[in-house]
Design a protein around this motif. Structure first.
Motif, PDB file in Angstrom:
ATOM      1  N   PHE A  54      87.213  39.491  25.062  1.00  0.00           N
ATOM      2  CA  PHE A  54      87.500  40.235  23.832  1.00  0.00           C
ATOM      3  C   PHE A  54      86.908  41.637  23.925  1.00  0.00           C
ATOM      4  O   PHE A  54      85.757  41.804  24.328  1.00  0.00           O
ATOM      5  CB  PHE A  54      86.901  39.510  22.626  1.00  0.00           C
ATOM      6  N   LEU A  55      87.715  42.642  23.539  1.00  0.00           N
ATOM      7  CA  LEU A  55      87.244  44.021  23.455  1.00  0.00           C
ATOM      8  C   LEU A  55      87.591  44.592  22.086  1.00  0.00           C
ATOM      9  O   LEU A  55      88.693  44.349  21.569  1.00  0.00           O
ATOM     10  CB  LEU A  55      87.900  44.895  24.528  1.00  0.00           C
ATOM     11  N   ASP A  56      86.677  45.352  21.522  1.00  0.00           N
ATOM     12  CA  ASP A  56      86.967  46.092  20.297  1.00  0.00           C
ATOM     13  C   ASP A  56      87.731  47.352  20.709  1.00  0.00           C
ATOM     14  O   ASP A  56      87.184  48.220  21.395  1.00  0.00           O
ATOM     15  CB  ASP A  56      85.658  46.465  19.589  1.00  0.00           C
ATOM     16  N   LYS A  57      88.990  47.463  20.283  1.00  0.00           N
ATOM     17  CA  LYS A  57      89.800  48.571  20.795  1.00  0.00           C
ATOM     18  C   LYS A  57      89.441  49.917  20.171  1.00  0.00           C
ATOM     19  O   LYS A  57      89.954  50.952  20.597  1.00  0.00           O
ATOM     20  CB  LYS A  57      91.287  48.284  20.625  1.00  0.00           C
ATOM     21  N   THR A  58      88.559  49.919  19.185  1.00  0.00           N
ATOM     22  CA  THR A  58      88.110  51.200  18.634  1.00  0.00           C
ATOM     23  C   THR A  58      86.942  51.788  19.415  1.00  0.00           C
ATOM     24  O   THR A  58      86.699  52.994  19.339  1.00  0.00           O
ATOM     25  CB  THR A  58      87.689  51.044  17.158  1.00  0.00           C
ATOM     26  N   THR A  59      86.220  50.951  20.165  1.00  0.00           N
ATOM     27  CA  THR A  59      85.020  51.445  20.853  1.00  0.00           C
ATOM     28  C   THR A  59      84.893  51.023  22.306  1.00  0.00           C
ATOM     29  O   THR A  59      84.043  51.557  23.027  1.00  0.00           O
ATOM     30  CB  THR A  59      83.748  50.973  20.121  1.00  0.00           C
ATOM     31  N   GLU A  60      85.706  50.071  22.772  1.00  0.00           N
ATOM     32  CA  GLU A  60      85.465  49.490  24.091  1.00  0.00           C
ATOM     33  C   GLU A  60      86.653  49.550  25.051  1.00  0.00           C
ATOM     34  O   GLU A  60      86.635  48.877  26.077  1.00  0.00           O
ATOM     35  CB  GLU A  60      85.042  48.015  23.937  1.00  0.00           C
ATOM     36  N   LEU A  61      87.650  50.363  24.770  1.00  0.00           N
ATOM     37  CA  LEU A  61      88.805  50.409  25.663  1.00  0.00           C
ATOM     38  C   LEU A  61      88.419  50.828  27.073  1.00  0.00           C
ATOM     39  O   LEU A  61      89.068  50.438  28.049  1.00  0.00           O
ATOM     40  CB  LEU A  61      89.874  51.363  25.119  1.00  0.00           C
ATOM     41  N   HIS A  62      87.356  51.614  27.194  1.00  0.00           N
ATOM     42  CA  HIS A  62      86.922  52.066  28.518  1.00  0.00           C
ATOM     43  C   HIS A  62      86.449  50.911  29.391  1.00  0.00           C
ATOM     44  O   HIS A  62      86.335  51.051  30.609  1.00  0.00           O
ATOM     45  CB  HIS A  62      85.799  53.099  28.385  1.00  0.00           C
ATOM     46  N   ARG A  63      86.174  49.736  28.785  1.00  0.00           N
ATOM     47  CA  ARG A  63      85.707  48.583  29.548  1.00  0.00           C
ATOM     48  C   ARG A  63      86.845  47.707  30.070  1.00  0.00           C
ATOM     49  O   ARG A  63      86.607  46.769  30.826  1.00  0.00           O
ATOM     50  CB  ARG A  63      84.782  47.721  28.684  1.00  0.00           C
ATOM     51  N   LEU A  64      88.077  48.003  29.671  1.00  0.00           N
ATOM     52  CA  LEU A  64      89.202  47.165  30.077  1.00  0.00           C
ATOM     53  C   LEU A  64      89.342  47.111  31.591  1.00  0.00           C
ATOM     54  O   LEU A  64      89.483  46.029  32.183  1.00  0.00           O
ATOM     55  CB  LEU A  64      90.496  47.685  29.441  1.00  0.00           C
ATOM     56  N   GLN A  65      89.331  48.262  32.228  1.00  0.00           N
ATOM     57  CA  GLN A  65      89.462  48.294  33.686  1.00  0.00           C
ATOM     58  C   GLN A  65      88.331  47.517  34.342  1.00  0.00           C
ATOM     59  O   GLN A  65      88.544  46.779  35.309  1.00  0.00           O
ATOM     60  CB  GLN A  65      89.470  49.734  34.182  1.00  0.00           C
ATOM     61  N   GLU A  66      87.121  47.667  33.818  1.00  0.00           N
ATOM     62  CA  GLU A  66      85.962  46.958  34.371  1.00  0.00           C
ATOM     63  C   GLU A  66      86.172  45.445  34.347  1.00  0.00           C
ATOM     64  O   GLU A  66      85.903  44.751  35.333  1.00  0.00           O
ATOM     65  CB  GLU A  66      84.719  47.332  33.566  1.00  0.00           C
ATOM     66  N   LEU A  67      86.665  44.925  33.224  1.00  0.00           N
ATOM     67  CA  LEU A  67      86.885  43.476  33.109  1.00  0.00           C
ATOM     68  C   LEU A  67      87.930  42.985  34.097  1.00  0.00           C
ATOM     69  O   LEU A  67      87.745  41.965  34.768  1.00  0.00           O
ATOM     70  CB  LEU A  67      87.306  43.123  31.680  1.00  0.00           C
ATOM     71  N   LEU A  68      89.034  43.709  34.196  1.00  0.00           N
ATOM     72  CA  LEU A  68      90.084  43.291  35.114  1.00  0.00           C
ATOM     73  C   LEU A  68      89.648  43.450  36.569  1.00  0.00           C
ATOM     74  O   LEU A  68      89.959  42.607  37.416  1.00  0.00           O
ATOM     75  CB  LEU A  68      91.364  44.081  34.848  1.00  0.00           C
ATOM     76  N   ASP A  69      88.927  44.531  36.865  1.00  0.00           N
ATOM     77  CA  ASP A  69      88.445  44.740  38.229  1.00  0.00           C
ATOM     78  C   ASP A  69      87.584  43.568  38.688  1.00  0.00           C
ATOM     79  O   ASP A  69      87.700  43.096  39.826  1.00  0.00           O
ATOM     80  CB  ASP A  69      87.625  46.028  38.325  1.00  0.00           C
ATOM     81  N   LYS A  70      86.710  43.092  37.808  1.00  0.00           N
ATOM     82  CA  LYS A  70      85.838  41.972  38.156  1.00  0.00           C
ATOM     83  C   LYS A  70      86.665  40.740  38.513  1.00  0.00           C
ATOM     84  O   LYS A  70      86.366  40.036  39.490  1.00  0.00           O
ATOM     85  CB  LYS A  70      84.886  41.655  37.004  1.00  0.00           C
ATOM     86  N   HIS A  71      87.703  40.489  37.752  1.00  0.00           N
ATOM     87  CA  HIS A  71      88.533  39.310  38.022  1.00  0.00           C
ATOM     88  C   HIS A  71      89.250  39.435  39.361  1.00  0.00           C
ATOM     89  O   HIS A  71      89.223  38.533  40.180  1.00  0.00           O
ATOM     90  CB  HIS A  71      89.552  39.094  36.922  1.00  0.00           C
ATOM     91  N   PHE A  72      89.924  40.565  39.578  1.00  0.00           N
ATOM     92  CA  PHE A  72      90.743  40.679  40.773  1.00  0.00           C
ATOM     93  C   PHE A  72      89.927  40.863  42.044  1.00  0.00           C
ATOM     94  O   PHE A  72      90.351  40.442  43.113  1.00  0.00           O
ATOM     95  CB  PHE A  72      91.773  41.815  40.588  1.00  0.00           C
ATOM     96  N   LYS A  73      88.748  41.463  41.942  1.00  0.00           N
ATOM     97  CA  LYS A  73      87.877  41.532  43.117  1.00  0.00           C
ATOM     98  C   LYS A  73      87.351  40.155  43.479  1.00  0.00           C
ATOM     99  O   LYS A  73      87.260  39.793  44.654  1.00  0.00           O
ATOM    100  CB  LYS A  73      86.726  42.508  42.855  1.00  0.00           C
ATOM    101  N   LYS A  74      87.007  39.375  42.448  1.00  0.00           N
ATOM    102  CA  LYS A  74      86.556  37.994  42.682  1.00  0.00           C
ATOM    103  C   LYS A  74      87.678  37.181  43.288  1.00  0.00           C
ATOM    104  O   LYS A  74      87.446  36.278  44.107  1.00  0.00           O
ATOM    105  CB  LYS A  74      86.119  37.372  41.354  1.00  0.00           C
ATOM    106  N   ASP A  75      88.919  37.527  42.910  1.00  0.00           N
ATOM    107  CA  ASP A  75      90.071  36.776  43.384  1.00  0.00           C
ATOM    108  C   ASP A  75      90.542  37.230  44.761  1.00  0.00           C
ATOM    109  O   ASP A  75      91.543  36.760  45.288  1.00  0.00           O
ATOM    110  CB  ASP A  75      91.219  36.915  42.377  1.00  0.00           C
ATOM    111  N   GLY A  76      89.856  38.223  45.313  1.00  0.00           N
ATOM    112  CA  GLY A  76      90.196  38.661  46.661  1.00  0.00           C
ATOM    113  C   GLY A  76      91.111  39.850  46.728  1.00  0.00           C
ATOM    114  O   GLY A  76      91.616  40.189  47.790  1.00  0.00           O
ATOM    115  N   THR A  77      91.354  40.534  45.603  1.00  0.00           N
ATOM    116  CA  THR A  77      92.251  41.657  45.626  1.00  0.00           C
ATOM    117  C   THR A  77      91.508  42.983  45.615  1.00  0.00           C
ATOM    118  O   THR A  77      92.130  43.997  45.582  1.00  0.00           O
ATOM    119  CB  THR A  77      93.186  41.612  44.399  1.00  0.00           C
TER     120      THR A  77
END
Length: 207
Positions: A184-207
């Protein structure tokens, strides 16, 4: 202080015109303000991204291209030229938010497809769109965010989900507790964290 230093001149000029002392120097109507904002929205989004997201990164390869696991709709990619990238479907009923999220994701090395609401997102998946991650607003007309997530899971999607919403109450988080693989991200204050969250998943997944 660098606070606000990213604001482009066009937006600064618009704000100053709205605060002008003389009525004749202000925008004539609220609609005129909206029209001016629409004209400069791309410049504002780009300036915000440049200040808050750092350097563009990527590309992030889709999981199937690394591990051999198929992703939903792989035989019917809508954009073959970008089919090797991890594809993120974004569902939100606010066009300005869709544009900003697309900018964030594409700068982060992802292929981004947008839908104006849950119903359109489901129609895309049912039509064969291949996705690796889902970003969804919680409150949308018709099919809301939770219903969209449930329906995507029923269609076979098992990838990560990020909810971007302004609703961050304990009751909302309680409703989301039953959903697996959801952040969950608060889209008024945390949109800058979206890439960080996805990066963590795909790096863990080998991408």
């Amino acid at each position: 202080s660098t606070h606000g230093a990213w604001i482009p001149p066009a937006l600064d000029a618009l704000v100053h015109s709205m605060l002008a002392k003389e009525p004749r120097d202000r925008p004539a109507t609220g609609q005129a303000v909206i029209q001016q904002l629409e004209r400069i929205r791309s410049a504002v989004d780009g300036a915000w991204a440049g200040a808050h997201l750092g350097q563009a990164t990527g590309p992030h390869r889709r999981p199937g291209s690394i591990s051999g696991r198929p992703r939903i709709g792989d035989t019917q990619d809508m954009d073959p030229a970008r089919s090797g990238l991890a594809r993120v479907l974004v569902a939100d009923d606010e066009p300005a938010i869709l544009d900003l999220l697309r900018l964030v994701l594409e700068r982060g090395g992802y292929d981004c497809v947008t839908a104006r609401g849950g119903q359109e997102a489901l129609e895309m998946l049912e039509g064969g769109l291949a996705i690796d991650a889902l970003v969804v607003d919680l409150m949308m007309p018709g099919i809301d965010g939770v219903q969209t997530i449930d329906a995507c899971r029923e269609l076979g999607f098992s990838g990560p989900v990020v909810i971007c919403s302004t609703l961050a109450s304990s009751s909302v988080h309680g409703q989301l507790a039953r959903l697996s693989g959801v952040a969950f991200l608060d889209k008024t204050t945390e949109l800058h964290r979206l890439q960080e969250l996805l990066d963590k998943h795909f790096k863990k997944d080998g991408t």
